[in-house]
Design an enzyme around this catalytic site. Structure first.
Site, PDB file in Angstrom:
ATOM      1  CD  GLU A 261      -2.832   1.482   0.272  1.00 43.38           C
ATOM      2  OE1 GLU A 261      -3.477   2.696  -0.224  1.00 43.38           O
ATOM      3  OE2 GLU A 261      -3.650   0.570  -0.164  1.00 43.38           O
ATOM      4  CB  THR A 310      -6.613   1.150  -3.625  1.00 40.64           C
ATOM      5  OG1 THR A 310      -5.044   1.438  -2.376  1.00 40.64           O
ATOM      6  CG2 THR A 310      -5.743  -0.973  -3.217  1.00 40.64           C
ATOM      7  CG  HIS A 427      -4.206   4.154   3.692  1.00 44.58           C
ATOM      8  ND1 HIS A 427      -4.733   5.526   3.424  1.00 44.58           N
ATOM      9  CD2 HIS A 427      -4.901   3.339   2.761  1.00 44.58           C
ATOM     10  CE1 HIS A 427      -5.311   5.495   2.172  1.00 44.58           C
ATOM     11  NE2 HIS A 427      -5.424   3.810   1.471  1.00 44.58           N
ATOM     12  CG  HIS A 488      -1.403   4.758  -4.970  1.00 46.29           C
ATOM     13  ND1 HIS A 488      -1.321   5.176  -3.558  1.00 46.29           N
ATOM     14  CD2 HIS A 488      -2.387   3.792  -4.000  1.00 46.29           C
ATOM     15  CE1 HIS A 488      -2.372   5.407  -3.370  1.00 46.29           C
ATOM     16  NE2 HIS A 488      -2.855   3.987  -3.067  1.00 46.29           N
TER      17      HIS A 488
END
Length: 700
Positions: A261, A310, A427, A488
């Site tokens: 993540e 995501t 995150h 990302h």
């Protein structure tokens, strides 16, 4: 004093109040352009366009209040329209801070499926100066109540209202005219929403986006099998033959996908210096994989996501298709479209069992519905985990307990399996741990988000080491292939200047070239037992992952409608398209409307004739890839495609309830033929082999 009184008297008229609201909206738009959007003015024409583009739609909508005869109703209408336009601008400003993008109709339609647990991260997006956007919404009612602003009972002349509405349309037409002069093909080649807002304004962009959304919906309704011809032609021409030395080297092995993540490439090998000058390795375990001889690592691999982030990464990795240019494919089309995704291909061609593990709500990003259309047989969401306040946050269960608790289901999957683990601890907003996991130093910048990013990445790294240790102890490791990828960026472009010093860069010299380079994310294929791995400098992106994986497993991707190319193929073109039409190649970077030379890192202001020709060809290649993807997804063209030889998926055949019991029933039915780890271990669980400790325990 006379002029002040004259102006005050004018404000007390309905036309004056209208003018005041127009002026305030213009000021707020200018503020957003400069402070939040960073649209980049490159010439006087663009400055002029930026100064006029907030006026047209604002005037047109507010002029509605001038046509209403009843004064009180007219003022209420003016204020409501003004309030809505203000809130819309403010919402876009906040949204842009995280996504470097603007709100679209599809974003709004999918908002309910991505809003679970956004509390803290949403709060962290607010700034102290946001009061500037909304303060007057509270001041105006007070001024009316105290009669500092009075309601003008005089009804404006009808022709005045018509004239203002016509003027707004004239300004809008002029705006488009000048925009087309400076940016030819702005509306026909509309991959970049940033350009649209810069040239047309937020409100005009929203109207244009509404029209485009309607058009795209019509495309699906009107699509036919004939639309496949151009798509098939492109895919055939774009196909890259597999590398003979790599084809099938992982045939029959379990596939373990690990979703890292918000993980950017620069975290690998990074040393964070604390306040005492001591250096700390952020990702020691991932570093060992990255440099290992059993890992094929790519250091020029880029994410290609847009607003779906995501979920866009999953779309790319599972299908070799891009996400949508507006909103998220998962939320808009995931439960409607036909797909030929990795789990379905592997099931029908090599009898793989497929499963996703994710310690968050099943409905987040509409996964519970989309996964069925992709062909995932099992989906273990947060309801399958023992989650509490200590081991979770707003985006789900932290990685250590998540991976630990996942093995109770993993050990019951029939082999070979295709299993994806979606981690979440790294995150946004990268909040500090408040228990025994606290301890890894924070970076020292003025941005809290950046400061915490390294500590959460370190936590993820340790969680992965524990998971790999379990895989080795349980016996699954040697018969598996591990694919690790960043989904990302973790630090958005709006924060990169604050990040620059940590990367050895000067913030004052930071450019869009630097922003583009930070879109690199890790992509590692770890195959235990191989010794030919290493760091591969090939340029590629997430769209290339699926054909690369299929070829490693001995399945030719030629007959599938996939837009990526095998990263190991000698025919791989090394042109990486971003979703907005920007791109990178080994020699050049096109980003933010400028072409850069990768060697000098400078803008190419005066390209040679050969370069101009090449740039046109590169732009055409990128556009064609994105257009082809949009044709497939917007038209749902895979519902007509038959040449893959795959049977169509029946989403209703998948049930994500009571899955462990069903897996155990399969083991009983298969008996000695069961290939699950649990069965191979003589019906004994391997859960006890999983060892986990906190940061503080590791430090003891």
């Amino acid at each position: 004093m006379f002029h002040l009184k004259k102006y005050s008297d004018f404000i007390k008229t309905r036309m004056g109040f209208f003018s005041l609201l127009i002026g305030l909206l213009w000021v707020k738009n200018m503020f957003a352009y400069v402070v939040d959007f960073h649209l980049g003015i490159q010439n006087p024409m663009q400055l002029f366009i930026l100064l006029i583009n907030p006026l047209s739609v604002s005037m047109l909508l507010l002029s509605i209040g001038l046509f209403i005869k009843r004064s009180k109703a007219a003022y209420i209408t003016l204020f409501i329209i003004y309030g809505l336009l203000t809130i819309w601008l403010f919402s876009n400003a906040v949204y842009y801070r995280e996504f470097t993008d603007f709100i679209t109709i599809n974003t709004l339609l999918g908002a309910g499926q991505v809003s679970t647990g956004l509390g803290e991260s949403a709060v962290r997006l607010f700034r102290w100066y946001d009061i500037f956007y909304v303060l007057d919404l509270f001041i105006f009612p007070v001024l009316f109540f105290k009669k500092k602003i009075t309601i003008d009972e005089k009804y404006p002349r009808f022709r005045q209202a018509v004239a203002l509405a016509a003027l707004s349309l004239l300004i809008g037409s002029g705006n488009i005219f000048f925009a087309e002069i400076d940016r030819s093909g702005l509306l026909s080649r509309q991959f970049s929403r940033e350009y649209l807002v810069k040239y047309l304004g937020v409100n005009a962009f929203t109207l244009y986006d509404s029209y485009q959304t309607y058009q795209n919906n019509q495309i699906r309704a009107e699509a036919s099998p004939n639309d496949l011809k151009e798509v098939e032609s492109y895919v055939k021409e774009h196909y890259a033959e597999p590398n003979d030395s790599m084809f099938g080297i992982a045939k029959g092995k379990n596939v373990v996908y690990i979703h890292l993540e918000s993980f950017q490439q620069f975290l690998l090998d990074y040393q964070l210096t604390d306040e005492n000058g001591v250096q700390h390795t952020v990702t020691p375990f991932l570093n060992s994989l990255y440099h290992g001889e059993s890992t094929y690592s790519f250091d020029n691999f880029f994410h290609q996501v847009k607003a779906g982030k995501t979920s866009d990464a999953e779309t790319l990795m599972e299908n070799s298709l891009f996400g949508l240019n507006q909103g998220a494919l998962f939320t808009q089309m995931g439960d409607k479209n036909t797909f030929e995704a990795a789990p379905n291909i592997l099931k029908q061609k090599a009898d793989y069992t497929s499963a996703v593990f994710h310690g968050h709500s099943a409905s987040f990003w509409n996964r519970d519905k989309t996964y069925k259309h992709l062909g995932f047989e099992y989906f273990f969401d947060s309801s399958y985990y023992d989650i509490n306040d200590d081991n979770s946050f707003q985006y789900g269960m932290h990685d250590k307990p998540f991976l630990n608790q996942s093995v109770q289901y993993l050990e019951h999957l029939q082999q070979p399996f295709y299993a994806k683990f979606i981690t979440v601890s790294n995150h946004y907003p990268y909040s500090s741990f408040k228990n025994d996991e606290d301890g890894f130093p924070l970076a020292n910048t003025k941005d809290e988000t950046i400061n915490g990013y390294f500590a959460t990445a370190n936590y993820l790294d340790t969680a992965l080491k524990e998971f790999f240790d379990y895989m080795k102890e349980s016996g699954l490791y040697d018969n598996s292939i591990f694919v690790l990828y960043g989904d990302h960026y973790g630090i958005s472009n709006t924060r990169n200047k604050d990040l620059a010093p940590l990367l050895g860069k000067d913030s004052s010299n930071w450019t869009d070239y630097d922003n583009a380079q930070l879109q690199r994310v890790p992509f590692m294929i770890h195959i235990p037992g191989t010794t030919t791995g290493g760091i591969n400098h090939t340029y590629g992106g997430q769209v290339d992952a699926l054909p690369t994986l299929l070829h490693l497993l001995g399945i030719d991707s030629k007959k599938y409608l996939q837009l990526g190319q095998d990263l190991f193929s000698t025919e791989h073109k090394q042109v990486v398209a971003f979703r907005d039409g920007d791109f990178v190649t080994p020699e050049y970077t096109f980003y933010g409307g400028k072409m850069y030379d990768n060697q000098t890192e400078q803008v190419i202001d005066e390209p040679t004739p050969e370069q101009e020709k090449l740039f046109v060809e590169l732009n055409q290649d990128v556009d064609q890839q994105l257009i082809t993807s949009d044709k497939i997804t917007n038209g749902d063209l895979l519902r007509y495609y038959q040449d893959s030889g795959l049977d169509s998926i029946d989403p209703s055949s998948f049930d994500y309830h009571d899955q462990k019991a069903r897996l155990e029933e399969i083991e009983r039915q298969k008996g000695a033929q069961s290939s699950s780890l649990y069965s191979e271990n003589n019906q004994k669980s391997t859960i006890g082999l999983y060892k986990t400790k906190t940061y503080q325990q590791y430090e003891e």
